[in-house]
Design a protein around this motif. Structure first.
Motif, short mmCIF file in Angstrom:
data_model
loop_
_atom_site.label_atom_id
_atom_site.label_comp_id
_atom_site.label_asym_id
_atom_site.label_seq_id
_atom_site.Cartn_x
_atom_site.Cartn_y
_atom_site.Cartn_z
N THR A 1 41.88 123.77 81.64
CA THR A 1 41.32 122.58 81.00
C THR A 1 42.10 122.26 79.74
O THR A 1 42.20 123.09 78.83
CB THR A 1 39.83 122.78 80.65
OG1 THR A 1 39.11 123.08 81.84
CG2 THR A 1 39.25 121.53 80.02
N TYR B 1 41.67 116.73 75.43
CA TYR B 1 40.99 115.66 76.17
C TYR B 1 39.97 116.19 77.18
O TYR B 1 39.31 115.41 77.86
CB TYR B 1 42.03 114.79 76.88
CG TYR B 1 42.90 114.04 75.91
CD1 TYR B 1 42.48 112.85 75.34
CD2 TYR B 1 44.14 114.55 75.53
CE1 TYR B 1 43.27 112.17 74.43
CE2 TYR B 1 44.94 113.88 74.63
CZ TYR B 1 44.51 112.69 74.07
OH TYR B 1 45.29 112.02 73.17
N ARG B 2 39.85 117.51 77.29
CA ARG B 2 38.83 118.15 78.13
C ARG B 2 38.92 117.70 79.59
O ARG B 2 37.91 117.41 80.22
CB ARG B 2 37.42 117.87 77.58
CG ARG B 2 37.22 118.30 76.14
CD ARG B 2 37.34 119.78 75.97
NE ARG B 2 37.15 120.21 74.59
CZ ARG B 2 37.29 121.46 74.16
NH1 ARG B 2 37.63 122.40 75.02
NH2 ARG B 2 37.11 121.76 72.91
N LEU B 3 40.14 117.67 80.11
CA LEU B 3 40.35 117.32 81.51
C LEU B 3 41.05 118.48 82.22
O LEU B 3 42.08 118.97 81.75
CB LEU B 3 41.21 116.07 81.64
CG LEU B 3 40.54 114.72 81.41
CD1 LEU B 3 41.57 113.60 81.49
CD2 LEU B 3 39.42 114.50 82.42
N LEU C 1 45.14 118.51 83.49
CA LEU C 1 45.88 117.39 82.89
C LEU C 1 47.33 117.78 82.58
O LEU C 1 48.27 117.05 82.91
CB LEU C 1 45.17 116.91 81.63
CG LEU C 1 45.88 115.85 80.79
CD1 LEU C 1 46.14 114.59 81.60
CD2 LEU C 1 45.06 115.53 79.53
N TYR D 1 46.40 109.49 84.57
CA TYR D 1 45.22 110.32 84.84
C TYR D 1 44.22 110.20 83.70
O TYR D 1 43.01 110.04 83.91
CB TYR D 1 45.66 111.76 85.05
CG TYR D 1 44.55 112.77 85.27
CD1 TYR D 1 43.45 112.49 86.07
CD2 TYR D 1 44.62 114.03 84.68
CE1 TYR D 1 42.44 113.42 86.28
CE2 TYR D 1 43.63 114.97 84.88
CZ TYR D 1 42.54 114.67 85.68
OH TYR D 1 41.55 115.60 85.87
N LEU D 2 44.72 110.25 82.47
CA LEU D 2 43.86 110.12 81.28
C LEU D 2 43.12 108.79 81.30
O LEU D 2 41.91 108.73 81.06
CB LEU D 2 44.72 110.25 80.03
CG LEU D 2 44.03 110.49 78.69
CD1 LEU D 2 43.45 111.88 78.63
CD2 LEU D 2 45.04 110.29 77.56
N MET E 1 40.40 108.52 84.01
CA MET E 1 39.19 109.27 83.68
C MET E 1 38.51 108.74 82.42
O MET E 1 37.54 109.33 81.94
CB MET E 1 39.54 110.75 83.51
CG MET E 1 40.16 111.38 84.75
SD MET E 1 39.10 111.26 86.20
CE MET E 1 37.76 112.35 85.74
N ARG F 1 39.43 108.74 79.28
CA ARG F 1 39.46 109.68 78.15
C ARG F 1 40.45 109.26 77.07
O ARG F 1 40.56 109.93 76.06
CB ARG F 1 39.82 111.08 78.66
CG ARG F 1 38.81 111.69 79.60
CD ARG F 1 37.48 111.97 78.91
NE ARG F 1 36.53 112.57 79.83
CZ ARG F 1 36.42 113.87 80.07
NH1 ARG F 1 37.23 114.73 79.45
NH2 ARG F 1 35.52 114.32 80.92
N TYR G 1 48.60 109.99 76.69
CA TYR G 1 48.62 111.44 76.48
C TYR G 1 49.75 111.75 75.51
O TYR G 1 50.93 111.57 75.83
CB TYR G 1 48.83 112.17 77.80
CG TYR G 1 48.73 113.67 77.64
CD1 TYR G 1 47.55 114.24 77.19
CD2 TYR G 1 49.80 114.50 77.92
CE1 TYR G 1 47.43 115.61 77.02
CE2 TYR G 1 49.69 115.87 77.76
CZ TYR G 1 48.52 116.42 77.30
OH TYR G 1 48.40 117.77 77.13
#
Length: 252
Positions: A143, A147-149, A152, A163-164, A167, A169, A173
């Motif tokens: 994780t 960004y708590r993904l 990632l 992806y960011l 989601m 978030r 990035y």
């Protein structure tokens, strides 16, 4: 090779209380209490100021603490000197500090060239017999911590921002977590002797912050050997840094 980077934002942890636990871990990992004192200590990327104040107010060590950051997010500011800086250049003379701390900074400074300059500046301001502490998120952590993904940072660079956004978030990035081989190449190119402390740091984190958890009990039962086999997967990579001719331990 990263050819361009988005605008970078501060990701400082502003909880000063948690910074005291982090500072205690740094103190133990570098065995600072047994180094000649007073210690002139530089923290790069001071955030809340909690780590800088911990060492400035230490009850048994004498530390002259200087801290720098690109923004001033401090919630505690007593007892140490603070400078605003731009980029990675440090406004200090060569061989000026006994201890230099770069705690989760290098992934924020920019591309590979900026990361290399960050390490070069650490080496430049460190005294010949000084010691450095470097922590950076492992690219292979499950994780991503900013960004708590999940996964990632596993993705190719071109896929991370999409992806960011998908989601919801963030828009870009703006971090560059590293792998063990990549980081160790950078350290070698910067002229450092280095020692991987990730296993020791993992143990220290649980003993200081979560001593009564199942994870702490498991770590106490495990010998170092199997943990060292997995250290390339430990979420945070932590290294002790020395200049090459000061008699410090070599790579490990």
């Amino acid at each position: 090779m990263i050819t361009s980077m988005p605008e970078r934002r501060p990701h400082a942890v502003l909880d000063a209380a948690s910074r005291s636990a982090k500072a205690l871990k740094i103190e133990r990992l570098l065995n600072l209490v047994n180094r000649p004192q007073p210690l002139r200590l530089l923290e790069i990327g001071t955030g809340s100021g909690g780590i800088a104040q911990y060492f400035a107010d230490h009850d048994s060590m004498r530390c002259e603490v200087v801290a720098v950051d690109v923004v001033d997010n401090r919630s505690v500011s007593d007892g140490y000197e603070f400078h605003l800086v731009k980029g990675v250049a440090l406004p200090f003379a060569d061989a000026n500090f006994d201890v230099v701390i770069s705690n989760h900074v290098i992934e924020h400074v920019g591309d590979v060239s900026a990361q290399a300059q960050h390490l070069s500046e650490i080496r430049r301001v460190m005294k010949q017999d000084g010691v450095g502490y470097l922590a950076v998120p492992n690219r292979w952590m499950l994780t991503e911590p900013h960004y708590r993904l999940m996964f990632l940072s596993w993705l190719p660079e071109a896929w991370r921002t999409p992806y960011l956004r998908a989601m919801h978030r963030g828009e870009n990035y703006d971090c560059v977590p590293l792998t063990v081989p990549h980081l160790e190449r950078l350290l070698g190119n910067a002229g450092f002797k280095h020692r991987n402390l990730s296993v020791e740091a993992l143990r220290a984190t649980f003993e200081i912050e979560r001593p009564y958890t199942p994870g702490a009990r498991l770590l106490r039962a495990l010998p170092d050997t199997p943990l060292r086999m997995l250290r390339r997967l430990i979420p945070t990579l932590i290294y002790e840094l020395h200049r090459p001719d000061n008699g410090a331990p070599g790579r490990g």
